[in-house]
Design a protein around this motif. Structure first.
Motif, PDB file in Angstrom:
ATOM      1  N   LEU A 126       0.835  -1.208   0.000  1.00 54.19           N
ATOM      2  CA  LEU A 126       0.000   0.000   0.000  1.00 54.19           C
ATOM      3  C   LEU A 126       0.868   1.256   0.000  1.00 54.19           C
ATOM      4  O   LEU A 126       0.527   2.253  -0.642  1.00 54.19           O
ATOM      5  CB  LEU A 126      -0.934  -0.015   1.203  1.00 54.19           C
ATOM      6  N   LYS A 127       1.989   1.188   0.698  1.00 60.17           N
ATOM      7  CA  LYS A 127       2.897   2.336   0.701  1.00 60.17           C
ATOM      8  C   LYS A 127       3.494   2.558  -0.683  1.00 60.17           C
ATOM      9  O   LYS A 127       3.648   3.708  -1.136  1.00 60.17           O
ATOM     10  CB  LYS A 127       4.016   2.117   1.730  1.00 60.17           C
ATOM     11  N   ALA A 128       3.797   1.484  -1.377  1.00 64.22           N
ATOM     12  CA  ALA A 128       4.360   1.599  -2.729  1.00 64.22           C
ATOM     13  C   ALA A 128       3.298   1.983  -3.756  1.00 64.22           C
ATOM     14  O   ALA A 128       3.633   2.355  -4.883  1.00 64.22           O
ATOM     15  CB  ALA A 128       5.007   0.276  -3.133  1.00 64.22           C
ATOM     16  N   ASN A 129       2.034   1.860  -3.372  1.00 65.89           N
ATOM     17  CA  ASN A 129       0.899   2.298  -4.200  1.00 65.89           C
ATOM     18  C   ASN A 129       0.816   1.543  -5.528  1.00 65.89           C
ATOM     19  O   ASN A 129       0.430   2.103  -6.560  1.00 65.89           O
ATOM     20  CB  ASN A 129       0.976   3.801  -4.473  1.00 65.89           C
ATOM     21  N   THR A 130       1.143   0.267  -5.515  1.00 69.14           N
ATOM     22  CA  THR A 130       1.098  -0.497  -6.766  1.00 69.14           C
ATOM     23  C   THR A 130      -0.329  -0.820  -7.207  1.00 69.14           C
ATOM     24  O   THR A 130      -0.522  -1.287  -8.338  1.00 69.14           O
ATOM     25  CB  THR A 130       1.909  -1.800  -6.642  1.00 69.14           C
ATOM     26  N   LEU A 131      -1.312  -0.591  -6.333  1.00 65.21           N
ATOM     27  CA  LEU A 131      -2.704  -0.705  -6.802  1.00 65.21           C
ATOM     28  C   LEU A 131      -2.976   0.301  -7.911  1.00 65.21           C
ATOM     29  O   LEU A 131      -3.868   0.098  -8.747  1.00 65.21           O
ATOM     30  CB  LEU A 131      -3.685  -0.478  -5.642  1.00 65.21           C
ATOM     31  N   TYR A 132      -2.232   1.393  -7.919  1.00 65.55           N
ATOM     32  CA  TYR A 132      -2.383   2.419  -8.948  1.00 65.55           C
ATOM     33  C   TYR A 132      -1.113   2.535  -9.792  1.00 65.55           C
ATOM     34  O   TYR A 132      -0.760   3.608 -10.260  1.00 65.55           O
ATOM     35  CB  TYR A 132      -2.712   3.764  -8.305  1.00 65.55           C
ATOM     36  N   ASP A 133      -0.424   1.402  -9.994  1.00 67.63           N
ATOM     37  CA  ASP A 133       0.820   1.412 -10.741  1.00 67.63           C
ATOM     38  C   ASP A 133       0.591   1.921 -12.162  1.00 67.63           C
ATOM     39  O   ASP A 133      -0.498   1.783 -12.734  1.00 67.63           O
ATOM     40  CB  ASP A 133       1.410   0.002 -10.788  1.00 67.63           C
ATOM     41  N   THR A 134       1.612   2.513 -12.731  1.00 67.13           N
ATOM     42  CA  THR A 134       1.504   3.021 -14.100  1.00 67.13           C
ATOM     43  C   THR A 134       1.388   1.899 -15.124  1.00 67.13           C
ATOM     44  O   THR A 134       0.952   2.133 -16.248  1.00 67.13           O
ATOM     45  CB  THR A 134       2.720   3.881 -14.450  1.00 67.13           C
ATOM     46  N   ASP A 135       1.778   0.672 -14.741  1.00 64.34           N
ATOM     47  CA  ASP A 135       1.666  -0.458 -15.653  1.00 64.34           C
ATOM     48  C   ASP A 135       0.525  -1.368 -15.191  1.00 64.34           C
ATOM     49  O   ASP A 135       0.538  -1.852 -14.054  1.00 64.34           O
ATOM     50  CB  ASP A 135       2.976  -1.250 -15.704  1.00 64.34           C
ATOM     51  N   PRO A 136      -0.469  -1.619 -16.048  1.00 64.56           N
ATOM     52  CA  PRO A 136      -1.615  -2.447 -15.644  1.00 64.56           C
ATOM     53  C   PRO A 136      -1.231  -3.858 -15.232  1.00 64.56           C
ATOM     54  O   PRO A 136      -1.939  -4.490 -14.441  1.00 64.56           O
ATOM     55  CB  PRO A 136      -2.499  -2.467 -16.907  1.00 64.56           C
ATOM     56  N   ARG A 137      -0.125  -4.373 -15.733  1.00 64.23           N
ATOM     57  CA  ARG A 137       0.299  -5.725 -15.369  1.00 64.23           C
ATOM     58  C   ARG A 137       0.744  -5.788 -13.911  1.00 64.23           C
ATOM     59  O   ARG A 137       0.576  -6.818 -13.238  1.00 64.23           O
ATOM     60  CB  ARG A 137       1.398  -6.191 -16.313  1.00 64.23           C
ATOM     61  N   VAL A 138       1.312  -4.691 -13.413  1.00 62.06           N
ATOM     62  CA  VAL A 138       1.665  -4.627 -11.992  1.00 62.06           C
ATOM     63  C   VAL A 138       0.396  -4.479 -11.154  1.00 62.06           C
ATOM     64  O   VAL A 138       0.279  -5.069 -10.072  1.00 62.06           O
ATOM     65  CB  VAL A 138       2.640  -3.462 -11.726  1.00 62.06           C
ATOM     66  N   GLN A 139      -0.556  -3.711 -11.644  1.00 62.68           N
ATOM     67  CA  GLN A 139      -1.841  -3.614 -10.956  1.00 62.68           C
ATOM     68  C   GLN A 139      -2.492  -4.983 -10.837  1.00 62.68           C
ATOM     69  O   GLN A 139      -3.037  -5.333  -9.785  1.00 62.68           O
ATOM     70  CB  GLN A 139      -2.774  -2.668 -11.712  1.00 62.68           C
ATOM     71  N   LEU A 140      -2.451  -5.766 -11.921  1.00 65.04           N
ATOM     72  CA  LEU A 140      -3.043  -7.102 -11.880  1.00 65.04           C
ATOM     73  C   LEU A 140      -2.354  -7.968 -10.836  1.00 65.04           C
ATOM     74  O   LEU A 140      -3.024  -8.666 -10.055  1.00 65.04           O
ATOM     75  CB  LEU A 140      -2.954  -7.748 -13.265  1.00 65.04           C
ATOM     76  N   ALA A 141      -1.026  -7.938 -10.788  1.00 62.23           N
ATOM     77  CA  ALA A 141      -0.296  -8.720  -9.785  1.00 62.23           C
ATOM     78  C   ALA A 141      -0.659  -8.279  -8.373  1.00 62.23           C
ATOM     79  O   ALA A 141      -0.758  -9.100  -7.451  1.00 62.23           O
ATOM     80  CB  ALA A 141       1.210  -8.592 -10.019  1.00 62.23           C
ATOM     81  N   THR A 142      -0.859  -6.977  -8.171  1.00 65.14           N
ATOM     82  CA  THR A 142      -1.252  -6.460  -6.856  1.00 65.14           C
ATOM     83  C   THR A 142      -2.637  -6.976  -6.477  1.00 65.14           C
ATOM     84  O   THR A 142      -2.863  -7.427  -5.341  1.00 65.14           O
ATOM     85  CB  THR A 142      -1.249  -4.927  -6.855  1.00 65.14           C
ATOM     86  N   LEU A 143      -3.564  -6.920  -7.405  1.00 67.25           N
ATOM     87  CA  LEU A 143      -4.921  -7.404  -7.137  1.00 67.25           C
ATOM     88  C   LEU A 143      -4.920  -8.902  -6.834  1.00 67.25           C
ATOM     89  O   LEU A 143      -5.636  -9.360  -5.940  1.00 67.25           O
ATOM     90  CB  LEU A 143      -5.829  -7.092  -8.323  1.00 67.25           C
ATOM     91  N   LEU A 144      -4.110  -9.662  -7.561  1.00 65.54           N
ATOM     92  CA  LEU A 144      -4.040 -11.096  -7.296  1.00 65.54           C
ATOM     93  C   LEU A 144      -3.447 -11.362  -5.915  1.00 65.54           C
ATOM     94  O   LEU A 144      -3.861 -12.301  -5.218  1.00 65.54           O
ATOM     95  CB  LEU A 144      -3.223 -11.796  -8.388  1.00 65.54           C
ATOM     96  N   TYR A 145      -2.478 -10.553  -5.515  1.00 67.35           N
ATOM     97  CA  TYR A 145      -1.926 -10.685  -4.156  1.00 67.35           C
ATOM     98  C   TYR A 145      -3.045 -10.571  -3.122  1.00 67.35           C
ATOM     99  O   TYR A 145      -3.152 -11.391  -2.191  1.00 67.35           O
ATOM    100  CB  TYR A 145      -0.853  -9.629  -3.907  1.00 67.35           C
ATOM    101  N   PHE A 146      -3.887  -9.556  -3.252  1.00 70.38           N
ATOM    102  CA  PHE A 146      -4.897  -9.316  -2.227  1.00 70.38           C
ATOM    103  C   PHE A 146      -6.060 -10.312  -2.281  1.00 70.38           C
ATOM    104  O   PHE A 146      -6.824 -10.407  -1.323  1.00 70.38           O
ATOM    105  CB  PHE A 146      -5.401  -7.879  -2.301  1.00 70.38           C
ATOM    106  N   THR A 147      -6.190 -11.089  -3.383  1.00 69.34           N
ATOM    107  CA  THR A 147      -7.177 -12.178  -3.359  1.00 69.34           C
ATOM    108  C   THR A 147      -6.715 -13.320  -2.461  1.00 69.34           C
ATOM    109  O   THR A 147      -7.508 -14.196  -2.113  1.00 69.34           O
ATOM    110  CB  THR A 147      -7.437 -12.738  -4.768  1.00 69.34           C
ATOM    111  N   GLU A 148      -5.444 -13.309  -2.088  1.00 69.11           N
ATOM    112  CA  GLU A 148      -4.899 -14.359  -1.228  1.00 69.11           C
ATOM    113  C   GLU A 148      -4.818 -13.922   0.233  1.00 69.11           C
ATOM    114  O   GLU A 148      -4.212 -14.610   1.054  1.00 69.11           O
ATOM    115  CB  GLU A 148      -3.512 -14.772  -1.738  1.00 69.11           C
ATOM    116  N   ARG A 149      -5.418 -12.786   0.553  1.00 70.72           N
ATOM    117  CA  ARG A 149      -5.392 -12.264   1.909  1.00 70.72           C
ATOM    118  C   ARG A 149      -6.763 -12.402   2.564  1.00 70.72           C
ATOM    119  O   ARG A 149      -7.799 -12.428   1.888  1.00 70.72           O
ATOM    120  CB  ARG A 149      -4.970 -10.784   1.896  1.00 70.72           C
ATOM    121  N   PRO A 150      -6.817 -12.493   3.904  1.00 71.18           N
ATOM    122  CA  PRO A 150      -8.101 -12.614   4.598  1.00 71.18           C
ATOM    123  C   PRO A 150      -8.979 -11.390   4.360  1.00 71.18           C
ATOM    124  O   PRO A 150      -8.499 -10.296   4.053  1.00 71.18           O
ATOM    125  CB  PRO A 150      -7.690 -12.725   6.076  1.00 71.18           C
TER     126      PRO A 150
END
Length: 824
Positions: free
Chosen positions: A442-466
């Protein structure tokens, strides 16, 4: 398995050593732990030479359970992945066994496993028999299937969409942008997908720098052995996903024996091609006298026995740069760790990955400081990559340093800020799933990364969280980003997060929209039975809206009245086929199903008891098209309501109205209100309750059972009789090893429909349309059935007596697979 060596430096192998023999059709191998792992169904085996004579003296079965009933649909394409897992693909022969303690059963997919960690994961399913797998320098995954999907992007693993309801769970998508291959000889022998890719294999990328710059990490080599060629598939980034473009051939031969099956970059930066070199290139079906051939027999693995098959020859080709073929031979050894570290910066992925593997296998933790330096180097090349940093990161991960070393963890977290997008993505994929990582991301703000592929990886990370209220709030905030909502893969990943972090997402939505009320029966007036649609225009469905002259992107409503008999008001389902892109479907003002950003997924919704009424019922479908052709575009026979043995077709004329056009908007968006409605429908057990009605008996239908004859490309029933206007249930079983369907045509229209089926094979949407021509001469049709699938086709026989032909319309099959329905 042979070792070929060039001992005199002339570029040709002059020494051959048999490393291992008496294997069962080894289809691929990859280096691992000082030896190799070989895919040879029913086993994956580990082979190793321990005494230095170049002959395997260790043979260990690692996995048992790969299918052997058809050897051209088994496991293949093993390769060492950048994430230190081993990757592979499998066709419909599939797997039924135990892998590292897991009882598993699956077919046709991409998978990865790790013998050391005792893990095995099915990444995502594919559409049919799968032979190709490609991993880019930036660790994106692609595949090719044998039948009419020569390029597919693997975007979201199954684990990230597990139990997510209300949206298509497809984790991979067909991206090939053209149908035809380009052979340089007319002497091409194919059984189906004529002129197209019927045996696509390979999909390795050009991952060196000896070829010109347009090749670098952009061109995938897809082999087509029936055409004697190696196709160049240009892979182009498109948001968080990709598209494919035709880039011609790398290799093509007029020699009828030439059958390339694999093409990959070698240690010299040239492309090495494995040429099966066989005149008999087709595995099956078996020729027989009815086809003008001889009566052949099928041998083990379902390959027909033919004296022309060659089992003793093969060719290996090198395709070298025309102007500059200079190459200095290199060597890597586990005895020289420093050279391994240096090789992580090589311009050829072959050497980078080999060095990474040797460092990980030998646990060279003394190299960590050097690995940190590579990760911290912010340099990017002209393609925006820093390949040394990517490999250094995954080497750190493979050494298990992130879990055991604070400095390693700090370096990986710092990679979230790296200039290279693929380095940021790699850090997201390997960081431990915990609250400290949550905060770092969240500090790195990759949810709003300039590259959509990094955004996708961030979203997939949070699908693995409670489930988290805070994350739900953040996901709602992200839903206000038009670019995210209009990107199919980002939308799918965002929806999965909204479902997981549901409470926080809905609370944030209602806080931002305090006057919005969720009412499944009244929230959208156009769905109501008494809505006045008298001034709406009319459109025949199914078809793309653009083909009907509606050249827009936006929200379109469709309405239609249908008569439902009393025996169908309970236990019913509605089928609409695929819809591009999103839909919410209502019956009598009640939402019965919805799917968002799932343009290739078939809509098949259960109708709650009490929704349907005897007599007139109103169907209302809200369709959102965010790009492309749009609309309810499948086959007419996919549009119906059924209950038990009864079926009412709902294709035909629909009234329609455009609610919103995106033509005047800067961005095309998927409405967050629709996402919320989906979430309430599938995750709020209190919503949309319907009173049940009495159960009503259903009418009997005449049952016709038809099977596909194995290896013969024929139906076992070529003639059956029904009465005019009789209810019919045709049960099609496919025990064959190829895909088939059954299409009933109007009298005398068999050849017209068959030729149309051959022509439509070139349509990129043909597979989605189940290879059924969209024409009035088609009366009824099943979908395409994979091996061992069964489908029940229910219909009312025509009222006019006569002979109604039926055929299989998979490309090329209709000329052989024929029969006739007699209506009396």
């Amino acid at each position: 398995v042979k070792i070929l060596e060039d001992t005199d430096g002339d570029g040709k192998a002059d020494k051959v050593t048999i490393f291992a023999e008496e294997l069962n059709i080894p289809t691929s191998f990859t280096f691992y732990d000082g030896g190799i792992i070989v895919s040879q169904a029913p086993h994956f085996i580990f082979l190793k030479d321990t005494d230095g004579d170049d002959k395997a003296d260790v043979k260990e079965i690692l996995i048992d359970g790969w299918g052997t009933f058809d050897t051209h649909a088994g496991p293949s394409n093993l390769q060492y992945g950048i994430d230190n897992n081993l990757y592979g693909v499998v066709g419909y022969s599939g797997f039924d066994g135990n892998a590292f303690g897991q009882d598993l059963k699956f077919n046709q997919n991409v998978y990865r496993f790790n013998p050391k960690k005792k893990t095995f994961e099915v990444i995502t399913n594919t559409s049919n028999n799968t032979w190709g797998l490609g991993i880019t320098e930036d660790n994106e995954i692609f595949a090719s299937t044998a039948n009419n999907t020569h390029s597919a992007f693997v975007a979201i693993p199954n684990k990230n969409l597990k139990d997510v309801k209300g949206i298509g769970a497809d984790g991979s998508a067909k991206i090939d942008g053209h149908y035809y291959m380009q052979p340089i000889t007319s002497n091409v022998r194919q059984v189906d997908v004529f002129g197209g890719f019927t045996a696509a294999a390979g999909h390795y990328f050009y991952t060196a720098r000896a070829y010109p710059e347009p090749y670098w990490n952009k061109i995938a080599f897809v082999c087509e052995p029936t055409g004697g060629l190696v196709h160049q598939a240009k892979i182009v980034n498109n948001g968080s996903g990709y598209a494919e473009e035709d880039y011609g051939n790398l290799f093509a031969s007029a020699d009828e024996w030439s059958s390339p099956v694999d093409a990959k970059v070698g240690p010299d930066g040239a492309v090495w091609i494995a040429d099966w070199y066989n005149f008999i290139v087709q595995h099956n079906p078996t020729p027989n006298e009815d086809r003008g051939g001889y009566n052949a027999e099928n041998g083990d693995g379902n390959a027909y026995v033919n004296p022309l098959r060659d089992k003793g020859h093969g060719r290996i080709w090198r395709v070298v740069p025309k102007d500059d073929d200079t190459y200095e031979p290199k060597k890597l050894s586990k005895k020289h760790p420093g050279a391994l570290l240096k090789a992580l910066s090589d311009d050829n992925k072959f050497w980078r990955l080999t060095a990474q593997r040797l460092i990980v296998e030998n646990e060279y933790v003394d190299l960590l400081s050097g690995l940190y330096e590579l990760v911290n180097d912010q340099h990017v090349d002209q393609n925006g990559l820093n390949n040394a940093a990517i490999h250094a990161l995954w080497t750190i991960n493979g050494l298990n340093a992130i879990e055991n070393n604070n400095e390693a963890l700090k370096v990986v977290r710092s990679a979230l800020y790296h200039k290279a997008w693929a380095v940021r993505k790699a850090a997201l994929q390997m960081l431990p799933r915990n609250t400290q990582t949550d905060a770092a991301i969240l500090k790195a703000n990759t949810l709003y990364d300039t590259d959509p592929r990094v955004q996708l990886a961030t979203l997939l990370y949070f699908t693995e969280r409670p489930s988290s209220t805070k994350m739900g709030q953040l996901m709602y905030n992200l839903s206000q980003d038009h670019k995210v909502m209009s990107d199919p893969w980002l939308y799918k990943a965002l929806y999965a997060n909204a479902a997981i972090h549901l409470s926080g997402f809905l609370n944030a939505f209602h806080k931002a929209n305090p006057t919005h009320e969720i009412s499944f029966e009244k929230r959208v007036d156009m769905s109501l039975v008494n809505y006045d649609d008298s001034d709406w225009e009319t459109m025949e469905l199914p078809q793309y809206i653009e083909n009907a002259g509606l050249d827009i992107d936006g929200v379109i409503w469709f309405r239609r009245e249908v008569n439902i008999p009393a025996n169908m008001v309970k236990g019913a389902t509605i089928s609409l086929g695929p819809i591009d892109d999103s839909d919410i479907t209502y019956i009598n003002g009640i939402e019965v199903g919805s799917m968002a950003s799932s343009y290739s997924s078939n809509r098949h919704y259960k109708i709650p008891d009490g929704v349907l009424k005897p007599g007139k019922n109103t169907i209302a479908i809200k369709v959102e098209d965010t790009g492309g052709e749009g609309g309810i575009y499948g086959n007419f026979w996919q549009m119906y309501i059924e209950a038990g043995e009864s079926l009412v077709r709902i294709n035909g004329a629909y009234k329609y109205k455009v609610e919103k056009s995106f033509l005047d908007q800067e961005e095309k968006v998927t409405n967050v209100f629709d996402m919320v409605n989906l979430l309430y429908k599938y995750y709020d057990n209190q919503s949309n309750k319907i009173e049940a009605q009495e159960n009503i008996d259903q009418n009997d239908a005449k049952v016709i059972e038809i099977k596909v004859l194995k290896n013969e490309m024929k139906f076992n029933v070529t003639r059956f009789e029904v009465n005019a206007s009789e209810q019919v249930e045709l049960v099609l079983q496919n025990p064959d090893y190829m895909q088939h369907n059954l299409v009933i045509t109007k009298p005398g229209k068999k050849d017209i429909v068959g030729k149309a089926a051959d022509k439509m094979a070139a349509d990129p949407n043909a597979a989605t349309l189940n290879y059924v021509p969209q024409m009035g001469d088609v009366l009824f049709a099943t979908p395409i059935l994979n091996p061992d699938e069964t489908y029940s086709l229910k219909f009312t026989a025509p009222s006019k007596p006569g002979e109604y032909p039926y055929i299989c319309t998979f490309p090329g099959h209709w000329r052989i697979m024929q029969g006739v329905m007699i209506v009396k």
